[in-house]
Write an enzyme that holds these catalytic residues in place. Structure first.
Site, PDB file in Angstrom:
ATOM      1  N   ASN A  13       0.863  -1.184   0.000  1.00 16.40           N
ATOM      2  CA  ASN A  13       0.000   0.000   0.000  1.00 16.40           C
ATOM      3  C   ASN A  13       0.903   1.238   0.000  1.00 16.40           C
ATOM      4  OD1 ASN A  13      -1.807   2.063   0.477  1.00 16.40           O
ATOM      5  ND2 ASN A  13      -2.189   1.504   2.617  1.00 16.40           N
ATOM      6  N   TRP A  14       1.001   1.861  -1.152  1.00 12.70           N
ATOM      7  CA  TRP A  14       1.928   2.995  -1.275  1.00 12.70           C
ATOM      8  C   TRP A  14       1.368   4.278  -0.690  1.00 12.70           C
ATOM      9  CZ3 TRP A  14       3.863   2.409  -7.075  1.00 12.70           C
ATOM     10  CH2 TRP A  14       4.473   1.148  -7.197  1.00 12.70           C
ATOM     11  N   LYS A  15       0.116   4.245  -0.270  1.00 14.28           N
ATOM     12  CA  LYS A  15      -0.536   5.447   0.288  1.00 14.28           C
ATOM     13  C   LYS A  15      -0.340   6.634  -0.665  1.00 14.28           C
ATOM     14  CE  LYS A  15       0.494   3.602   4.802  1.00 14.28           C
ATOM     15  NZ  LYS A  15       0.245   3.763   6.203  1.00 14.28           N
ATOM     16  N   HIS A 103      -9.479   0.965   5.005  1.00 11.49           N
ATOM     17  CA  HIS A 103      -8.184   1.167   5.674  1.00 11.49           C
ATOM     18  C   HIS A 103      -8.408   2.124   6.841  1.00 11.49           C
ATOM     19  CE1 HIS A 103      -4.057   2.443   6.393  1.00 11.49           C
ATOM     20  NE2 HIS A 103      -3.670   1.351   5.753  1.00 11.49           N
ATOM     21  N   GLU A 105      -6.792   4.547   7.881  1.00 10.81           N
ATOM     22  CA  GLU A 105      -6.589   5.970   7.562  1.00 10.81           C
ATOM     23  C   GLU A 105      -7.828   6.545   6.892  1.00 10.81           C
ATOM     24  OE1 GLU A 105      -2.817   5.607   5.524  1.00 10.81           O
ATOM     25  OE2 GLU A 105      -1.919   4.977   7.419  1.00 10.81           O
ATOM     26  N   GLU A 175      -5.256  -5.033  10.799  1.00  6.18           N
ATOM     27  CA  GLU A 175      -4.226  -4.010  10.970  1.00  6.18           C
ATOM     28  C   GLU A 175      -4.464  -3.234  12.269  1.00  6.18           C
ATOM     29  OE1 GLU A 175      -2.282  -2.818   7.044  1.00  6.18           O
ATOM     30  OE2 GLU A 175      -4.056  -1.567   7.269  1.00  6.18           O
ATOM     31  N   GLY A 181       2.571   2.269  10.626  1.00  6.21           N
ATOM     32  CA  GLY A 181       3.501   3.370  10.422  1.00  6.21           C
ATOM     33  C   GLY A 181       4.200   3.824  11.689  1.00  6.21           C
ATOM     34  N   SER A 221       3.596  -2.210  10.331  1.00  2.00           N
ATOM     35  CA  SER A 221       5.055  -2.209  10.458  1.00  2.00           C
ATOM     36  C   SER A 221       5.689  -3.566  10.145  1.00  2.00           C
ATOM     37  CB  SER A 221       5.473  -1.702  11.850  1.00  2.00           C
ATOM     38  OG  SER A 221       4.992  -0.384  12.054  1.00  2.00           O
ATOM     39  N   GLY A 242       2.810  -1.039   4.349  1.00  5.82           N
ATOM     40  CA  GLY A 242       2.850   0.369   3.968  1.00  5.82           C
ATOM     41  C   GLY A 242       4.283   0.812   3.711  1.00  5.82           C
ATOM     42  N   GLY A 243       4.907   1.383   4.733  1.00  3.58           N
ATOM     43  CA  GLY A 243       6.238   1.999   4.597  1.00  3.58           C
ATOM     44  C   GLY A 243       7.254   1.130   3.868  1.00  3.58           C
TER      45      GLY A 243
HETATM   46  C1  PEP Z   1      -0.598   0.135   5.912  1.00  8.03           C
HETATM   47  O1  PEP Z   1      -0.464   1.167   5.287  1.00  8.03           O
HETATM   48  O2  PEP Z   1      -1.609  -0.552   5.747  1.00  8.03           O
HETATM   49  C2  PEP Z   1       0.466  -0.275   6.835  1.00  8.03           C
HETATM   50  C3  PEP Z   1       0.342  -1.404   7.474  1.00  8.03           C
HETATM   51  O3  PEP Z   1       1.532   0.582   6.956  1.00  8.03           O
HETATM   52  P1  PEP Z   1       2.952   0.226   7.663  1.00  8.03           P
HETATM   53  O4  PEP Z   1       3.435  -1.063   7.063  1.00  8.03           O
HETATM   54  O5  PEP Z   1       3.826   1.391   7.311  1.00  8.03           O
HETATM   55  O6  PEP Z   1       2.707   0.096   9.122  1.00  8.03           O
END
Ligand code: PEP
Length: 260
Positions: A13-15, A103, A105, A175, A181, A221, A242-243
């Site tokens: 997930n590049w956000k 998600h 966010e 999640e 993040g 993470s 994500g990251g």
């Molecule tokens: C996400 O964006 O769904 C996520 C899990 O981010 P991260 O891996 O950065 O925690």
């Protein structure tokens, strides 16, 4: 007959990161690093921002890359007066395979409700795509012992009115919000326990076969260093990343969890 093993799915997930030039470069790097053994063992999807989708689709299709195209969000209507929104029909036209829905966010920053997530899930399925339905608790909810209640409620609401066959093909991403993040990851045992709860809710609402087939990702993470332990849990079938999905080497390191 023993049930078919669930294929792991690692999704990036590049956000709101990477313009379309950067997106093309990242997919090409990723493909350069990943090999046939990786693709034989693991399904991989990338979820760039909307403005990158057409470019990434073109790269994937021109080079016949075994990487699935994903989106981060969509509306539930096909068309209409919804300024700024994106139709699931338009995503399907771009050969999008997976669409993230709910998600945290989107829920926390943009007011997405359980009902909206359910409508989106149905719209995504109606267009032949696969929803990745997100659920997860806040730190306060975890500390109050309300994790199972929160997550079960989100999963029940998201699946409401979806038939068992459709449920069996979709993806649910657990999640924990406090782990997204932040560099904090749920322990493998804790993540496994919640993913087992998610599977039991699926069994309740859609039956044992659907629960056996549905893929459950962990997100929060995830990195190469913790991927092997997390993915080794019986109810964790992949990761929503994500990251660490923004850098080809880091993301490939997670996909390579299959090497143990
Ligand atoms: C996400 O964006 O769904 C996520 C899990 O981010 P991260 O891996 O950065 O925690």
């Amino acid at each position: 007959m023993a049930p078919a093993p669930r294929r792991p799915l690692i999704s990036g997930n590049w956000k709101m990161h990477h313009n379309h030039f950067e997106a093309i470069s990242l997919v090409q790097k990723l493909q350069y690093i990943l090999n046939d053994e990786d693709h034989d063992a693991v399904d991989v999807s990338v979820h760039p921002p909307f403005t990158d989708l057409r470019s990434v689709q073109t790269v994937i299709e021109a080079d016949d890359l075994p990487i699935a195209l994903g989106a981060q969000h969509c509306h539930w209507e096909d068309k209409g007066a919804f300024t700024g929104e994106v139709s699931p029909a338009f995503l399907a036209k771009l050969n999008v395979t997976y669409v993230i829905a709910g998600h945290s966010e989107r829920r926390e920053l943009f007011g997405e409700t359980d009902d909206m997530v359910n409508r989106k899930a149905k719209a995504i399925l109606a267009h032949g795509m696969t929803p990745i339905l997100c659920c997860g608790e806040t730190l306060e909810e975890r500390e109050a012992g309300a994790t199972d209640q929160k997550v079960s409620g989100q999963v029940r609401a998201a699946l409401d009115g979806i038939d068992a066959e459709a449920v069996s093909g979709l993806v649910i991403a657990y999640e924990p919000i406090w782990a997204i993040g932040t560099g904090r990851t749920a322990s493998a045992d804790d993540a496994q326990a919640v993913c087992a709860t998610v599977r039991s809710v699926v069994a309740e609402v859609a039956g044992a076969d659907a629960a056996q087939s549905v893929r459950i990702q962990y997100g929060g993470s995830v990195k190469a260093a913790n991927a092997v332990e997390l993915m080794g849990q019986p109810d964790i079938d992949g990761a929503l990343v994500g990251g660490a999905s923004l850098v080809a080497e880091d993301f490939a390191g997670i996909v390579r969890f299959h090497q143990g």
